[in-house]
Design a protein around this motif. Structure first.
Motif, short mmCIF file in Angstrom:
data_model
loop_
_atom_site.label_atom_id
_atom_site.label_comp_id
_atom_site.label_asym_id
_atom_site.label_seq_id
_atom_site.Cartn_x
_atom_site.Cartn_y
_atom_site.Cartn_z
N ALA A 44 -8.54 -61.96 68.92
CA ALA A 44 -7.45 -61.02 68.68
C ALA A 44 -7.86 -60.10 67.54
O ALA A 44 -8.55 -60.51 66.62
CB ALA A 44 -6.17 -61.77 68.33
N ALA A 45 -7.45 -58.85 67.66
CA ALA A 45 -7.77 -57.87 66.61
C ALA A 45 -6.53 -57.05 66.30
O ALA A 45 -5.72 -56.76 67.18
CB ALA A 45 -8.90 -56.97 67.07
N GLY A 46 -6.39 -56.68 65.07
CA GLY A 46 -5.27 -55.84 64.66
C GLY A 46 -5.14 -55.82 63.16
O GLY A 46 -5.57 -56.75 62.47
N VAL A 51 -9.81 -62.23 64.76
CA VAL A 51 -9.92 -63.68 64.77
C VAL A 51 -10.52 -64.08 66.12
O VAL A 51 -10.14 -63.54 67.16
CB VAL A 51 -8.53 -64.35 64.62
CG1 VAL A 51 -8.62 -65.85 64.72
CG2 VAL A 51 -7.87 -63.94 63.33
N VAL A 52 -11.45 -65.03 66.09
CA VAL A 52 -12.07 -65.53 67.31
C VAL A 52 -11.99 -67.05 67.27
O VAL A 52 -12.19 -67.67 66.23
CB VAL A 52 -13.55 -65.09 67.41
CG1 VAL A 52 -14.22 -65.68 68.64
CG2 VAL A 52 -13.65 -63.57 67.44
N GLY A 53 -11.70 -67.66 68.42
CA GLY A 53 -11.61 -69.12 68.48
C GLY A 53 -11.92 -69.65 69.86
O GLY A 53 -12.07 -68.89 70.81
#
Length: 110
Positions: A44-46, A51-53
């Motif tokens: 997710a980006a913003g 964040v990466v998981g």
């Protein structure tokens, strides 16, 4: 044309961008079960960050006929119910086309 593009962009920005697990157009076949372990990565980006998981799902499908499956998925994608209907004839030597609608969400009990 510009109004259509703007409308599509606006609708796309009102929800979450998601991608399901890629699967073939082929259905499981009558009275056949298919199970899958689906590891992957989500991000997710913003707000200037990202964040990466890990993503881990388990799925199952059952062929109620040679051209129709029902099934579900549980895991990082929460809970999904799905179906798949093959539009073309089930011939592996030709192009196969299916439609696979699904609905998902979170189930919580009291």
């Amino acid at each position: 044309m510009r109004a259509v593009a703007l409308s599509v962009l606006t609708l796309g920005l009102t929800g979450c961008l998601t991608s399901g697990v890629v699967q073939t157009a082929e259905t499981a076949g009558k009275d056949t079960f298919q199970f899958a372990f689906e590891p992957g990565v989500v991000g997710a980006a913003g707000g200037g960050g990202s964040v990466v998981g890990p993503s881990i799902n388990l799925s199952a499908r059952y062929g109620i006929s040679d051209k129709v499956d029902i099934g579900g998925r549980i895991g990082t994608t929460l809970i999904e119910l799905s179906a798949k209907a093959m539009i073309t004839e089930p011939n592996p030597d030709e192009v196969q086309v299916s439609i696979a609608p699904h609905i998902g969400g979170l189930a919580a009990g009291a």
